[in-house]
Design a protein around this motif. Structure first.
Motif, PDB file in Angstrom:
ATOM      1  N   UNK A  37       0.833  -1.209   0.000  1.00  0.00           N
ATOM      2  CA  UNK A  37       0.000   0.000   0.000  1.00  0.00           C
ATOM      3  C   UNK A  37       0.866   1.257   0.000  1.00  0.00           C
ATOM      4  N   UNK A  38       1.988   1.239   0.731  1.00  0.00           N
ATOM      5  CA  UNK A  38       2.899   2.387   0.753  1.00  0.00           C
ATOM      6  C   UNK A  38       3.486   2.635  -0.631  1.00  0.00           C
ATOM      7  N   UNK A  39       3.861   1.571  -1.325  1.00  0.00           N
ATOM      8  CA  UNK A  39       4.437   1.725  -2.663  1.00  0.00           C
ATOM      9  C   UNK A  39       3.396   2.254  -3.648  1.00  0.00           C
ATOM     10  N   UNK A  40       2.164   1.794  -3.518  1.00  0.00           N
ATOM     11  CA  UNK A  40       1.096   2.298  -4.390  1.00  0.00           C
ATOM     12  C   UNK A  40       0.855   3.786  -4.136  1.00  0.00           C
ATOM     13  N   UNK A  41       0.875   4.178  -2.851  1.00  0.00           N
ATOM     14  CA  UNK A  41       0.695   5.592  -2.507  1.00  0.00           C
ATOM     15  C   UNK A  41       1.853   6.430  -3.044  1.00  0.00           C
ATOM     16  N   UNK A  65       9.545   7.947   0.450  1.00  0.00           N
ATOM     17  CA  UNK A  65       8.403   7.038   0.593  1.00  0.00           C
ATOM     18  C   UNK A  65       8.675   5.719  -0.126  1.00  0.00           C
ATOM     19  N   UNK A  66       9.266   5.805  -1.306  1.00  0.00           N
ATOM     20  CA  UNK A  66       9.623   4.576  -2.027  1.00  0.00           C
ATOM     21  C   UNK A  66      10.652   3.766  -1.238  1.00  0.00           C
ATOM     22  N   UNK A 171       8.160  -1.089  -7.722  1.00  0.00           N
ATOM     23  CA  UNK A 171       8.650  -0.155  -6.709  1.00  0.00           C
ATOM     24  C   UNK A 171      10.044   0.335  -7.014  1.00  0.00           C
ATOM     25  N   UNK A 172      10.918  -0.560  -7.462  1.00  0.00           N
ATOM     26  CA  UNK A 172      12.284  -0.170  -7.803  1.00  0.00           C
ATOM     27  C   UNK A 172      12.299   0.798  -8.990  1.00  0.00           C
ATOM     28  N   UNK A 173      11.463   0.519  -9.994  1.00  0.00           N
ATOM     29  CA  UNK A 173      11.402   1.408 -11.153  1.00  0.00           C
ATOM     30  C   UNK A 173      10.813   2.763 -10.764  1.00  0.00           C
ATOM     31  N   UNK A 175      10.989   4.168  -7.799  1.00  0.00           N
ATOM     32  CA  UNK A 175      11.999   4.890  -7.018  1.00  0.00           C
ATOM     33  C   UNK A 175      13.044   5.511  -7.933  1.00  0.00           C
ATOM     34  N   UNK A 176      13.440   4.759  -8.965  1.00  0.00           N
ATOM     35  CA  UNK A 176      14.446   5.305  -9.889  1.00  0.00           C
ATOM     36  C   UNK A 176      13.884   6.487 -10.672  1.00  0.00           C
ATOM     37  N   UNK A 177      12.625   6.390 -11.087  1.00  0.00           N
ATOM     38  CA  UNK A 177      11.984   7.507 -11.788  1.00  0.00           C
ATOM     39  C   UNK A 177      11.935   8.745 -10.886  1.00  0.00           C
ATOM     40  N   UNK A 178      11.618   8.519  -9.602  1.00  0.00           N
ATOM     41  CA  UNK A 178      11.537   9.641  -8.657  1.00  0.00           C
ATOM     42  C   UNK A 178      12.903  10.282  -8.458  1.00  0.00           C
ATOM     43  N   UNK A 179      13.960   9.476  -8.409  1.00  0.00           N
ATOM     44  CA  UNK A 179      15.317  10.026  -8.265  1.00  0.00           C
ATOM     45  C   UNK A 179      15.701  10.853  -9.497  1.00  0.00           C
ATOM     46  N   UNK A 180      15.340  10.348 -10.675  1.00  0.00           N
ATOM     47  CA  UNK A 180      15.639  11.081 -11.909  1.00  0.00           C
ATOM     48  C   UNK A 180      14.912  12.420 -11.939  1.00  0.00           C
ATOM     49  N   UNK A 181      13.628  12.396 -11.570  1.00  0.00           N
ATOM     50  CA  UNK A 181      12.849  13.633 -11.534  1.00  0.00           C
ATOM     51  C   UNK A 181      13.406  14.604 -10.490  1.00  0.00           C
ATOM     52  N   UNK A 182      13.867  14.053  -9.370  1.00  0.00           N
ATOM     53  CA  UNK A 182      14.442  14.894  -8.326  1.00  0.00           C
ATOM     54  C   UNK A 182      15.714  15.574  -8.813  1.00  0.00           C
ATOM     55  N   UNK A 183      16.563  14.836  -9.505  1.00  0.00           N
ATOM     56  CA  UNK A 183      17.802  15.416 -10.040  1.00  0.00           C
ATOM     57  C   UNK A 183      17.492  16.556 -11.003  1.00  0.00           C
ATOM     58  N   UNK A 184      16.480  16.367 -11.844  1.00  0.00           N
ATOM     59  CA  UNK A 184      16.092  17.422 -12.779  1.00  0.00           C
ATOM     60  C   UNK A 184      15.564  18.647 -12.035  1.00  0.00           C
ATOM     61  N   UNK A 185      14.742  18.405 -11.018  1.00  0.00           N
ATOM     62  CA  UNK A 185      14.159  19.526 -10.268  1.00  0.00           C
ATOM     63  C   UNK A 185      15.235  20.326  -9.551  1.00  0.00           C
ATOM     64  N   UNK A 186      16.248  19.632  -9.014  1.00  0.00           N
ATOM     65  CA  UNK A 186      17.339  20.325  -8.320  1.00  0.00           C
ATOM     66  C   UNK A 186      18.155  21.149  -9.316  1.00  0.00           C
TER      67      UNK A 186
END
Length: 383
Positions: A37-41, A65-66, A171-173, A175-186
């Motif tokens: 449920x946490x991963x879905x959220x 969260x991931x 979940x792993x994919x 998390x990786x997408x979120x890290x990529x988006x975070x790098x772009x946002x920074x």
């Protein structure tokens, strides 16, 4: 009849005793289901964060969260695997009692009622047998219910583990997408205040003339930067001893403990998971970021004049020297490509902690002297 009665009592008691142990066990699948449920959220939050106003803050929360969900899922699957193995072993050990009980019940079911009820001892014996059977029947029903529950639990736990591969990979994919988006946002961030503009030539000369981390940190304290602005930050001394570690981790070596080569350092060595997100434990000025000596990428934060947090061993660092970043802001990622779902599943049956393959070094300096980081950070949690 006496032999039949004895078989019933023995078999029912054996099953009841064995099943009674299982009743005290908590639901081992609950943690895994909660983690799913946490991963879905987190997946939903990632979609929302991509278009949010404060993308860096939102995406930082999504990455964390991931990471929390993946860690919880791995722990839940480990407990589920252990519980499933215990139940399977328990049921196998009860095979003789189960067969014995089924045989007795089958014999009773085939016999004509008049044969079952008539006792060689006459009416009194028949009455006693009836009372004994009446006493035993609830135990038989309870044993059958416990057995049915255990079999259902085994089925559920096996199904949970079989379906975990897809959930883990997603979940792993994510998390990786979120890290990529975070790098772009920074990289796109322009709203951080700056205390100074780094002189790259001056920094390069300092690195070239440095042989130790202590020497570099001391030189940084003495460094006079032209045009450095005064920016009020919360007094970090008030939180000394209560700061959270900058990454979810466990302590590998404490200050002063020798490593395999016999080298002792004044900082903490933390074991982290691959690609783990590292955040600043307090609002601080970035005094230095980049490769340094044999520490890999190093981030040196100054929460207030005279105090430095030195973090070494990052694979990627965020931000620029001179920027003032808020508490909880991302400052980098640990190395490693992250575990594949198959690797995580293969480790789900043990608690060896082999997934924490990366190490982060933390040193705290007050003035020019290093102090034990555990005077500043809480390290009693099980990372």
């Amino acid at each position: 009849m006496r032999g039949l009665r004895g078989h019933i009592i023995a078999a029912s008691l054996a099953l009841a005793c064995a099943s009674g142990t299982a009743l005290a066990e908590p639901d081992p699948g609950a943690a895994a289901r909660e983690a799913v449920a946490q991963l879905e959220a987190a997946s939903v939050a990632l979609a929302q964060a991509k278009g949010g106003r404060d993308r860096v803050k939102s995406l930082t929360g999504v990455v964390q969260a991931y990471e929390t969900g993946l860690t919880a899922l791995r722990a839940g699957l480990r407990r589920a695997a252990i519980r499933e193995a215990q139940l399977s072993k328990q049921l196998k050990a009860q095979e003789a009692e189960i067969a014995r009980l089924l045989g007795v019940l089958q014999s009773m079911g085939k016999g004509p009622p008049e044969v079952i009820l008539v006792h060689p001892g006459g009416p009194m014996g028949t009455a006693r047998s009836g009372m004994i059977l009446a006493d035993v029947t609830p135990a038989l029903e309870k044993s059958a219910a416990d057995l049915r529950r255990d079999l259902e639990e085994v089925t559920i736990l096996r199904s949970l583990q079989e379906g975990a591969a897809e959930t883990l990979q997603g979940g792993l994919e994510g998390a990786q997408d979120a890290r990529t988006e975070l790098s772009k946002a920074i990289a796109d961030r322009t709203d951080l205040p700056k205390r100074f503009i780094e002189d790259p030539v001056q920094t390069a000369l300092m690195i070239a003339s440095t042989e130790t981390l202590e020497g570099f940190a001391s030189a940084l304290v003495d460094l006079q930067v032209d045009g450095m602005q005064e920016i009020d930050l919360p007094d970090v001394m008030d939180r000394k001893g209560n700061l959270r570690l900058p990454v979810e981790a466990s302590v590998l070596r404490r200050a002063g403990e020798a490593d395999a080569a016999g080298i002792r350092r004044p900082g903490l060595v933390l074991a982290t998971r691959p690609s783990a997100l590292v955040v600043t434990p307090s609002a601080a000025t970035i005094r230095f970021r980049g490769p340094l000596l044999d520490y890999g990428n190093v981030m040196i934060l100054e929460p207030q004049p005279g105090v430095l947090f030195v973090l070494g061993g990052l694979a990627q660092v965020y931000g620029d020297a001179g920027e003032v970043i808020p508490e909880g802001a991302p400052i980098g990622l640990m190395g490693g490509n992250g575990l594949e779902s198959g690797a995580i599943l293969s480790q789900s049956g043990d608690a060896s902690g082999n997934a924490r393959s990366e190490t982060l070094y933390i040193e705290v300096r007050e003035g020019k002297a290093p102090v034990d980081p555990e005077l500043w950070f809480q390290t009693n949690e099980d990372g």
